[in-house]
Motif scaffolding. Structure first.
Motif, short mmCIF file in Angstrom:
data_model
loop_
_atom_site.label_atom_id
_atom_site.label_comp_id
_atom_site.label_asym_id
_atom_site.label_seq_id
_atom_site.Cartn_x
_atom_site.Cartn_y
_atom_site.Cartn_z
N ALA A 190 93.15 -25.66 -45.85
CA ALA A 190 94.21 -25.47 -44.73
C ALA A 190 94.69 -23.90 -45.08
O ALA A 190 94.46 -23.35 -45.96
CB ALA A 190 95.31 -26.24 -45.23
N PRO A 191 95.05 -23.35 -43.98
CA PRO A 191 95.61 -22.11 -43.95
C PRO A 191 96.62 -21.98 -45.19
O PRO A 191 97.67 -22.90 -45.41
CB PRO A 191 96.41 -21.77 -42.60
CG PRO A 191 95.75 -22.50 -41.67
CD PRO A 191 95.39 -23.79 -42.52
N LEU A 192 96.78 -20.71 -45.91
CA LEU A 192 97.61 -20.63 -47.09
C LEU A 192 98.98 -20.47 -46.51
O LEU A 192 99.19 -19.90 -45.53
CB LEU A 192 97.19 -19.17 -47.80
CG LEU A 192 98.39 -18.73 -48.98
CD1 LEU A 192 97.96 -20.06 -49.91
CD2 LEU A 192 97.99 -17.63 -49.66
N ASP A 193 99.85 -21.25 -47.14
CA ASP A 193 101.41 -21.26 -46.70
C ASP A 193 101.96 -19.95 -47.49
O ASP A 193 102.61 -20.07 -48.38
CB ASP A 193 101.84 -22.53 -47.16
CG ASP A 193 103.51 -22.44 -47.03
OD1 ASP A 193 104.11 -21.79 -46.22
OD2 ASP A 193 104.31 -23.53 -47.46
N ARG A 194 101.74 -18.90 -46.82
CA ARG A 194 102.15 -17.50 -47.29
C ARG A 194 103.61 -17.49 -47.53
O ARG A 194 104.30 -17.14 -48.50
CB ARG A 194 101.80 -16.44 -46.34
CG ARG A 194 100.35 -16.26 -46.39
CD ARG A 194 100.05 -15.21 -45.61
NE ARG A 194 98.53 -14.57 -45.91
CZ ARG A 194 97.60 -15.28 -45.02
NH1 ARG A 194 97.95 -16.17 -44.07
NH2 ARG A 194 96.55 -14.87 -45.17
N ARG A 195 104.48 -18.02 -46.57
CA ARG A 195 106.01 -18.13 -46.81
C ARG A 195 106.53 -18.99 -47.75
O ARG A 195 107.03 -18.71 -48.66
CB ARG A 195 106.77 -18.69 -45.39
CG ARG A 195 108.18 -18.78 -45.41
CD ARG A 195 108.58 -19.53 -44.15
NE ARG A 195 110.10 -19.84 -44.01
CZ ARG A 195 110.95 -19.07 -44.06
NH1 ARG A 195 110.98 -17.74 -43.73
NH2 ARG A 195 112.39 -19.41 -44.02
N GLY A 196 105.75 -20.17 -47.67
CA GLY A 196 106.25 -20.92 -48.95
C GLY A 196 105.57 -20.48 -50.51
O GLY A 196 106.42 -20.63 -51.35
N LEU A 197 104.59 -19.93 -50.54
CA LEU A 197 104.14 -19.19 -51.79
C LEU A 197 105.06 -17.92 -51.98
O LEU A 197 105.59 -17.86 -53.28
CB LEU A 197 102.69 -18.49 -51.58
CG LEU A 197 102.27 -17.86 -52.84
CD1 LEU A 197 101.90 -18.72 -54.09
CD2 LEU A 197 100.84 -16.97 -52.22
N LEU A 198 105.56 -17.14 -51.04
CA LEU A 198 106.44 -16.14 -51.54
C LEU A 198 107.84 -16.73 -51.93
O LEU A 198 108.30 -16.13 -53.00
CB LEU A 198 106.73 -15.12 -50.28
CG LEU A 198 107.84 -14.21 -50.21
CD1 LEU A 198 107.20 -13.26 -51.43
CD2 LEU A 198 107.89 -13.72 -49.10
N LEU A 199 108.54 -17.72 -51.32
CA LEU A 199 109.62 -18.29 -51.44
C LEU A 199 109.52 -19.06 -52.80
O LEU A 199 110.57 -18.85 -53.61
CB LEU A 199 110.13 -19.20 -50.33
CG LEU A 199 110.64 -18.57 -49.36
CD1 LEU A 199 110.95 -19.60 -48.09
CD2 LEU A 199 111.83 -17.49 -49.47
N GLY A 200 108.46 -19.82 -52.92
CA GLY A 200 108.45 -20.72 -54.39
C GLY A 200 108.31 -19.69 -55.46
O GLY A 200 108.91 -19.90 -56.44
N SER A 201 107.42 -18.59 -55.46
CA SER A 201 107.40 -17.86 -56.53
C SER A 201 108.46 -17.13 -56.87
O SER A 201 108.66 -16.92 -58.11
CB SER A 201 106.07 -16.92 -56.07
OG SER A 201 104.83 -17.49 -56.06
N LEU A 202 109.04 -16.52 -55.66
CA LEU A 202 110.42 -15.63 -56.08
C LEU A 202 111.31 -16.64 -56.72
O LEU A 202 112.10 -16.27 -57.75
CB LEU A 202 110.75 -15.18 -54.53
CG LEU A 202 112.12 -14.28 -54.90
CD1 LEU A 202 111.96 -13.30 -55.95
CD2 LEU A 202 112.52 -13.79 -53.52
N GLY A 203 111.34 -17.64 -56.10
CA GLY A 203 112.31 -18.70 -56.74
C GLY A 203 112.26 -19.16 -57.99
O GLY A 203 113.23 -19.06 -58.88
N LEU A 204 110.94 -19.52 -58.56
CA LEU A 204 110.56 -19.94 -59.82
C LEU A 204 110.74 -18.62 -60.89
O LEU A 204 111.04 -18.88 -61.77
CB LEU A 204 109.16 -20.56 -59.99
CG LEU A 204 108.92 -21.77 -59.31
CD1 LEU A 204 107.53 -22.19 -59.26
CD2 LEU A 204 109.77 -22.61 -60.02
N SER A 205 110.32 -17.49 -60.32
CA SER A 205 110.60 -16.10 -61.36
C SER A 205 111.95 -15.93 -61.51
O SER A 205 112.46 -15.85 -62.76
CB SER A 205 110.10 -15.03 -60.24
OG SER A 205 108.60 -15.18 -60.07
N LEU A 206 112.92 -16.16 -60.62
CA LEU A 206 114.23 -16.03 -60.63
C LEU A 206 114.95 -17.10 -61.56
O LEU A 206 115.87 -16.89 -62.63
CB LEU A 206 115.08 -15.81 -59.46
CG LEU A 206 114.81 -14.71 -58.69
CD1 LEU A 206 115.68 -14.71 -57.32
CD2 LEU A 206 115.26 -13.46 -59.55
N LEU A 207 114.42 -18.26 -61.39
CA LEU A 207 114.66 -19.25 -62.32
C LEU A 207 114.53 -19.10 -63.95
O LEU A 207 115.24 -19.23 -64.68
CB LEU A 207 114.12 -20.71 -61.87
CG LEU A 207 114.30 -21.94 -62.72
CD1 LEU A 207 115.68 -22.44 -62.76
CD2 LEU A 207 113.34 -23.09 -62.36
#
Length: 452
Positions: A190-207
């Motif tokens: 499936a196409p890469l969920d770029r928005r989800g990857l960006l939000l998830g990675s940024l959120g986990l990094s800040l966490l």
């Protein structure tokens, strides 16, 4: 050697690489700090950067495995891991070292979910308990032996050897992958969920950043602000994932009650022990126990953990996970509670407490590891492995940060009861999964399933 055994050994080697890099470096910190003029905060980020790399890249592993094929992704992950280790071991400045540790974590974060999915895919459900026992034995032995190996390397040579020791192991794993893993074409994805990857990675990094700040009393307010930002970003990610047909992490797999329960158990049983170990170390130090004695209390923990792993292997198929998980949570909660009675000059109580925590923690984590993958087959194994390993990484810091923060706050407000209340909280956190465990029907916890 059968193909199944080869995949198991390849995964166990990769898992060992990950654990070595998480636990071997602490003993080298004094020499490293003196050589690179590093502060305490910078030293902490040597480990945090590696964990951050792992956590950020794990969600991307299923998509990359589909696009590149598992063989190529193993090559890529091992090459990045080895390159990061070489660069970290030769870093001239602490800032460069932290950056290369991040790169090394990116390689390790791709390696573990892929290897784990391959190992469980070729293991029949009836045999997965034995595979889990081998995984948990590695999870017990490597953290126990790594600091000793690190100390020897520092004494014999340099702190740089501690970072470089994983390079030959990574090259060995790369050679075995070339010999054992067949060529496989990439599959449609499936196409890469770029928005989800960006939000998830940024959120986990800040966490992760926020948790490291909250644990430091001097930076607690900044940490709370960063955690608030992480919560908002992760909420935006959750809303985006709910509207995306193919999110970067397949949260729909949590429809499997066994996976849902196993992830909660891992978060609150071994995760809580990591935080309890910190609290217990501070408490025992206040009681006058020397560092060598405090470290020695991990020996009964390790012995009891080994017994629990062996017991789980034999009892899980016949007794079922409900009994073993319940026993594990009760034992660990009881061991934590025993720490409330610790007194100077009476080492038998902490010995018993750590033995109970080792027995309970490994009964819980071994049973949870088997239960997590019992209902996953075929195409679900790779995304399921990504979810499991992301949860595993977070368990190493979430509960510990909560307990450290609570202890810090109570030490300022109620200094006489700070350790008592914190340990009671830890004991209660350990028991929380019981609420879900006993609500689930027995059929959803059955280990007697056949692979489709």
């Amino acid at each position: 050697m059968t193909y199944r055994r080869k995949m198991e050994w390849l995964y166990l080697l990769g898992f060992s690489l990950d654990l070595v890099n998480m636990f071997i470096g602490t003993v080298a910190y004094p020499a490293l700090a003196a050589d690179l003029h590093a502060s305490v905060t910078q030293l902490a980020w040597i480990g945090n950067a590696y964990m951050l790399g792992l956590t950020v890249v794990i969600p991307l592993a299923p998509w990359l495995a589909a696009r590149l094929g598992e063989r190529r992704l193993l090559y890529l992950s091992l090459a990045v891991f080895a390159l990061g280790a070489i660069l970290a071991g030769s870093a001239p400045r602490i800032e460069a070292l932290i950056g290369w540790r991040l790169l090394q974590g990116l390689g390790g974060g791709l390696l573990i979910p892929v290897g784990q999915a391959m190992a469980y895919r070729h293991c029949p459900p009836a045999e997965r308990g034995r595979l889990t026992a081998r995984i948990m034995a590695v999870a017990l032995l490597v953290p126990a032996l790594s600091p000793t190996l690190g100390g020897i390397l520092v004494d014999w040579g340099s702190w740089r050897l501690v970072l470089l020791v994983s390079v030959p192991l990574a090259l060995l794993a790369l050679l075995l992958a070339a010999l054992w893993v067949p060529r496989g074409a990439a599959v449609a994805s499936a196409p890469l969920d770029r928005r989800g990857l960006l939000l998830g990675s940024l959120g986990l990094s800040l966490l992760l950043v926020g948790l490291s700040l909250v644990a430091d009393a001097a930076q607690r307010m900044q940490g709370i602000a960063v955690l608030a930002a992480a919560a908002l970003i992760l909420l935006a990610y959750a809303r985006s994932a709910a509207r995306t047909p193919h999110p970067v992490l397949q949260w729909s797999l949590l429809r499997h009650p066994s996976l849902r329960l196993a992830m909660l158990v891992y978060l609150l049983v071994p995760g809580t022990f990591i935080g309890t170990q910190l609290v217990a170390t501070l408490l025992l130090s206040r009681q006058g126990y020397p560092p060598a004695a405090i470290g020695g209390f991990m020996l009964p923990w390790a012995i009891a953990s080994g017994c629990a792993i062996a017991a789980t292997r034999h009892w899980l198929p016949t007794r079922g996970p409900r009994l073993l998980l319940s026993a594990g949570m009760l034992c660990q909660a009881g061991g934590i509670a025993l720490l409330l009675g610790v007194q100077a000059g009476q080492p038998m109580l902490p010995v018993l407490a750590f033995a109970l925590m080792g027995l309970g923690g490994s009964l819980g984590s071994s049973s949870a590891q088997t239960l997590a993958f019992q209902g996953l087959h075929g195409a679900d194994l790779m995304p399921g492995s990504a979810l499991w390993n992301l949860n595993r990484q977070l368990s190493f810091c979430l509960a510990a940060a909560v307990l450290a923060c609570v202890l810090g706050a109570l030490s300022a407000a109620l200094p006489e009861r700070a350790f008592t209340l914190t340990l009671l909280l830890a004991s209660g956190m350990t028991l929380l999964p019981l609420l879900l465990l006993w609500r689930l029907p027995a059929a959803s916890l059955s280990l007697r399933v056949n692979s489709p």
